[in-house]
Every structure is written in C-alpha cells, then in structure tokens.
Scaffold this motif. Structure first.
Motif, PDB file in Angstrom:
ATOM      1  N   GLY A   1       0.819  -1.230   0.000  1.00 31.70           N
ATOM      2  CA  GLY A   1       0.000   0.000   0.000  1.00 31.70           C
ATOM      3  C   GLY A   1       0.844   1.268   0.000  1.00 31.70           C
ATOM      4  O   GLY A   1       1.886   1.319  -0.664  1.00 31.70           O
ATOM      5  N   ASP A   2       0.420   2.268   0.778  1.00 32.03           N
ATOM      6  CA  ASP A   2       1.117   3.562   0.734  1.00 32.03           C
ATOM      7  C   ASP A   2       2.447   3.521   1.485  1.00 32.03           C
ATOM      8  O   ASP A   2       3.196   4.491   1.499  1.00 32.03           O
ATOM      9  CB  ASP A   2       0.221   4.697   1.280  1.00 32.03           C
ATOM     10  N   THR A   3       2.778   2.357   2.072  1.00 32.36           N
ATOM     11  CA  THR A   3       4.115   2.237   2.680  1.00 32.36           C
ATOM     12  C   THR A   3       5.119   1.705   1.649  1.00 32.36           C
ATOM     13  O   THR A   3       6.304   1.614   1.925  1.00 32.36           O
ATOM     14  CB  THR A   3       4.096   1.232   3.858  1.00 32.36           C
ATOM     15  N   GLY A   4       4.622   1.327   0.467  1.00 32.87           N
ATOM     16  CA  GLY A   4       5.495   0.715  -0.546  1.00 32.87           C
ATOM     17  C   GLY A   4       5.721   1.631  -1.733  1.00 32.87           C
ATOM     18  O   GLY A   4       5.296   2.795  -1.735  1.00 32.87           O
ATOM     19  N   CYS A   5       6.330   1.071  -2.764  1.00 37.66           N
ATOM     20  CA  CYS A   5       6.784   1.891  -3.905  1.00 37.66           C
ATOM     21  C   CYS A   5       5.619   2.381  -4.767  1.00 37.66           C
ATOM     22  O   CYS A   5       5.761   3.309  -5.553  1.00 37.66           O
ATOM     23  CB  CYS A   5       7.766   1.097  -4.762  1.00 37.66           C
ATOM     24  N   ARG A   6       4.435   1.765  -4.632  1.00 41.29           N
ATOM     25  CA  ARG A   6       3.313   2.246  -5.430  1.00 41.29           C
ATOM     26  C   ARG A   6       2.680   3.481  -4.815  1.00 41.29           C
ATOM     27  O   ARG A   6       1.904   4.178  -5.465  1.00 41.29           O
ATOM     28  CB  ARG A   6       2.258   1.146  -5.642  1.00 41.29           C
ATOM     29  N   GLY A   7       2.930   3.704  -3.525  1.00 44.69           N
ATOM     30  CA  GLY A   7       2.520   4.956  -2.880  1.00 44.69           C
ATOM     31  C   GLY A   7       1.030   5.118  -2.696  1.00 44.69           C
ATOM     32  O   GLY A   7       0.532   6.211  -2.431  1.00 44.69           O
ATOM     33  N   LYS A   8       0.261   4.033  -2.815  1.00 43.71           N
ATOM     34  CA  LYS A   8      -1.180   4.173  -2.533  1.00 43.71           C
ATOM     35  C   LYS A   8      -1.703   2.845  -2.022  1.00 43.71           C
ATOM     36  O   LYS A   8      -1.143   1.779  -2.315  1.00 43.71           O
ATOM     37  CB  LYS A   8      -1.946   4.615  -3.784  1.00 43.71           C
ATOM     38  N   ASN A   9      -2.806   2.924  -1.274  1.00 45.28           N
ATOM     39  CA  ASN A   9      -3.409   1.695  -0.744  1.00 45.28           C
ATOM     40  C   ASN A   9      -4.316   1.064  -1.795  1.00 45.28           C
ATOM     41  O   ASN A   9      -4.955   1.769  -2.578  1.00 45.28           O
ATOM     42  CB  ASN A   9      -4.212   2.019   0.518  1.00 45.28           C
ATOM     43  N   TYR A  10      -4.358  -0.263  -1.792  1.00 48.01           N
ATOM     44  CA  TYR A  10      -5.203  -1.002  -2.742  1.00 48.01           C
ATOM     45  C   TYR A  10      -6.239  -1.826  -1.985  1.00 48.01           C
ATOM     46  O   TYR A  10      -6.056  -2.123  -0.804  1.00 48.01           O
ATOM     47  CB  TYR A  10      -4.339  -1.947  -3.596  1.00 48.01           C
ATOM     48  N   ASN A  11      -7.287  -2.202  -2.698  1.00 50.65           N
ATOM     49  CA  ASN A  11      -8.329  -3.076  -2.171  1.00 50.65           C
ATOM     50  C   ASN A  11      -8.334  -4.339  -3.028  1.00 50.65           C
ATOM     51  O   ASN A  11      -7.948  -4.283  -4.204  1.00 50.65           O
ATOM     52  CB  ASN A  11      -9.685  -2.357  -2.296  1.00 50.65           C
ATOM     53  N   MET A  12      -8.720  -5.489  -2.457  1.00 48.81           N
ATOM     54  CA  MET A  12      -8.737  -6.712  -3.240  1.00 48.81           C
ATOM     55  C   MET A  12     -10.156  -7.279  -3.352  1.00 48.81           C
ATOM     56  O   MET A  12     -10.954  -7.130  -2.430  1.00 48.81           O
ATOM     57  CB  MET A  12      -7.836  -7.791  -2.606  1.00 48.81           C
ATOM     58  N   ARG A  13     -10.443  -7.855  -4.487  1.00 50.06           N
ATOM     59  CA  ARG A  13     -11.712  -8.554  -4.727  1.00 50.06           C
ATOM     60  C   ARG A  13     -11.407  -9.915  -5.350  1.00 50.06           C
ATOM     61  O   ARG A  13     -10.464 -10.025  -6.126  1.00 50.06           O
ATOM     62  CB  ARG A  13     -12.570  -7.751  -5.707  1.00 50.06           C
ATOM     63  N   TRP A  14     -12.200 -10.957  -5.037  1.00 49.65           N
ATOM     64  CA  TRP A  14     -12.103 -12.216  -5.766  1.00 49.65           C
ATOM     65  C   TRP A  14     -13.454 -12.923  -5.704  1.00 49.65           C
ATOM     66  O   TRP A  14     -13.876 -13.389  -4.655  1.00 49.65           O
ATOM     67  CB  TRP A  14     -10.994 -13.124  -5.224  1.00 49.65           C
ATOM     68  N   VAL A  15     -14.166 -12.932  -6.821  1.00 47.66           N
ATOM     69  CA  VAL A  15     -15.509 -13.518  -6.876  1.00 47.66           C
ATOM     70  C   VAL A  15     -15.437 -14.975  -7.339  1.00 47.66           C
ATOM     71  O   VAL A  15     -16.356 -15.750  -7.142  1.00 47.66           O
ATOM     72  CB  VAL A  15     -16.427 -12.708  -7.845  1.00 47.66           C
ATOM     73  N   ALA A  16     -14.342 -15.333  -8.003  1.00 49.28           N
ATOM     74  CA  ALA A  16     -14.156 -16.641  -8.640  1.00 49.28           C
ATOM     75  C   ALA A  16     -15.178 -16.830  -9.771  1.00 49.28           C
ATOM     76  O   ALA A  16     -15.602 -17.944 -10.058  1.00 49.28           O
ATOM     77  CB  ALA A  16     -14.262 -17.797  -7.634  1.00 49.28           C
TER      78      ALA A  16
END
Ligand code: P6P
Length: 323
Positions: free
Chosen positions: A220-235
């Motif tokens: 997230g924002d602690t890493g090199c991408r500099g922003k937080n992400y959300n995850m989804r998995w519906v299969a």
C-alpha cells in the motif's frame, strides 16, 4: 429506452456491418435469455448440483453447465449463418451450416462452481468470420484481434448483456418482459485503479515478478506504489471483468510454477480473447503478462493462458516487471 432489437440494426447500418453478424449475435442472446430463466429458478427447476459428467477440461460438470451448453448449441445450429461452433464444454468443434459466414466460440456458463451457492455466473461468447475453405479446427485459431464481435451475459443481481462489434462497447439490462434495454454506451475502463483481483491462495505458486507485484500492492502507501489497494475475488471471471469495465481494476490469473507446460488456468479462446476485446474497446489493456492478449496466435481450441487485464496503468506496470 432503446431495446436491443431497435439498437442492433441501427448500429450495423451506421458501421456498415453485415446483417448476418447481427443475426448471429441475436441467436446467442436468445439462448442466453433461455439460460437466464434456468439460472434464476435454480433449485426450483431442479437444475442445481452435479451433472455426473466431466468435460474436456477435466472438470466436473454442473447440471446448468450442460443445460447452458445444449441451449447455445441448439440455438446456433438453427442459424444458417453459423458455419461452426466451439464450446469450452466440447472436445472439438461442431460443424453447422456449410455456407455460414461465422464461427461462434463460447464458455456457456463461466464460474459454474458458484451456481449452487447463488453467486453470479456468466456466458462468454466470441464471434469470428469463417475463413475461406473447408471448416476445420484451424478455422477457429484466429488471434483475438480478428474477432468480429465478442461479449458476455452476466447473470447477477441484474441480467446484463455487454458486447462489442468493434465499434464501442454497449450494455443492456434485461427487463421484466424478457427484453434487453440499453442502459449504457461506451463505458471506459479508468486508466488508474486501487483495486486488484487475484486468488491469493496461489501466491506460493506464482513466478517471482507476479509475487513482487502483488507484494507491492499489499504494501500500500508504505510501498513503492505509494497508494493503498483493495482486493476482490468472486471466482467468476465475468463478474470480475464487468466490475473492471464499470469502475476499473486489474484482474489476474497468473501462470502456476507447478505446471510449466500449462501457461495458465483460463482459456484463451473462450475467456481471455472475448473479454480482452471488450476491455480494449473500452480503453483497457489485456496481456498474458508478456504479450498483448489479442496478438497471441492460438495453437489449440482449449489453449490456456495467463491473464492480466484491466486498467492500463497497472497492466503496463505488470508487463514491465515481466521483461
Ligand atoms: P479459482 C471459473 O472456474 C474460472 O474459470 C473463472 O471464471 C474464475 O475467475 C476462475 O476460474 C476462478 O479460479 O482458482 O479461484 O477457483
């Protein structure tokens, strides 16, 4: 409120597309309306559970897999413009009308493991122009870029039809009278996203670049991408891709190190190519992590492929990590 029956002739004429192509699309759509009725009834129609059979993919078939497959085959065999069809559920292609101008490939009910637990599933289809000469498997092995049309029907809270004839993407919603009404034109996949979709339980089986990429998103924002992400998995790929089309995101099913001979789980002809065309027409991107998905020259009807598709910025970032 424009119905599909009103929209299609206008769209075909506007872009000088053959009426026969519209007719083939209508055969697919009418089959999906029948499939929708069965999906919506579930247990009430006695169509949940296992069919007790397996398919060429080595998967146990659900009763609805078989019903959906047979419904599409019957509908397409009845259309004189369909020269042949290929289903994810069938070992080989099915020859239809010798003078037909089109080939149709489909995954009749993608995500069918979700059926018995009432989670969205979908039908995916791809329409190709039949090449000159005798019909054989090679007739179907066309790169995704050469598709004449593609789309899906999502059996979700709403039943929605999304398709492209390579002049934009159009969204229709099924009304209570069984008519598809246009509800959106030319949705665009946002270039950037904070949402990713992957089956995290396979992390230990991915190659290093994919592990590295996902770890950056999780930082997230602690890493090199500099922003937080959300995850989804519906299969259920159709549901995931529809979400990506509507609000952005990156959907991935990477190659699994356990089987180097198998480039991925998902099928190029029945899942990756038709859905990649939709996303590309809507400003998104689609690759197998190395090559533009639509440029891949198919080598077999049931060829599998790694998949990274959705918001352009993320897909390109993944692609750079793999080079
Ligand atoms: P997993 C459904 O079986 C499917 O082909 C896609 O619709 C879906 O995205 C994927 O496989 C789910 O795979 O390994 O999470 O069950």
């Amino acid at each position: 409120m424009t119905t599909l029956a009103e929209f299609l002739p206008q769209h075909l004429q506007q872009h000088t597309l053959p009426a026969e192509l519209g007719g083939v699309l209508e055969s697919v759509v009418n089959a999906c309306i029948q499939i929708n009725r069965q999906v919506r009834l579930g247990a009430l129609a006695g169509i949940l559970g296992e069919a007790g059979t397996g398919n060429v993919q080595g998967e146990d078939q659900k009763k609805l897999d078989v019903i959906a497959n047979n419904t599409l085959i019957q509908a397409l065999q009845a259309n004189p413009h369909v020269a042949g069809l290929a289903s994810e559920e069938e070992d080989s292609f099915v020859a239809c009308h010798e003078n037909g101008g089109y080939l149709v490939l489909f995954d009749p009910l993608d995500g069918s493991s979700n059926i018995d637990v009432n989670i969205s599933v979908g039908t995916i289809f791809s329409i190709l122009t039949k090449p000159q000469g005798a019909l054989d498997t090679a007739s179907f092995l066309q790169p995704g870029r050469d598709q004449a049309a593609s789309g899906y029907v999502l059996y979700g809270p709403q039943t929605q039809l999304v398709f492209t004839l390579k002049h934009g993407v159009f969204v229709f919603t099924l009304n209570e009278n069984g008519e598809f009404i246009q509800t959106q034109a030319n949705p665009q996949v946002p270039e950037q996203t904070r949402e990713f979709a992957i089956n995290m339980s396979n992390r230990r089986h991915w190659h290093a670049p994919m592990q590295q990429y996902i770890d950056q998103l999780l930082a997230g924002d602690t890493g090199c991408r500099g922003k937080n992400y959300n995850m989804r998995w519906v299969a259920s790929m159709v549901a995931e891709i529809h979400r990506v089309l509507m609000r952005g995101g990156v959907f991935m099913y990477p190659q699994d190190k356990r089987d180097p001979a198998k480039p991925g789980k998902l099928r190029l002809m029945y899942e990756a190519n038709p859905l990649s065309l939709i996303l590309k027409q809507a400003g998104g991107a689609a690759t197998n992590a190395e090559t533009d998905m639509l440029d891949i020259q198919p080598e077999g009807l049931h060829q599998r492929v790694a998949v990274v598709m959705g918001s352009r910025e993320e897909v390109e970032y993944v692609r750079r990590l793999h080079h």
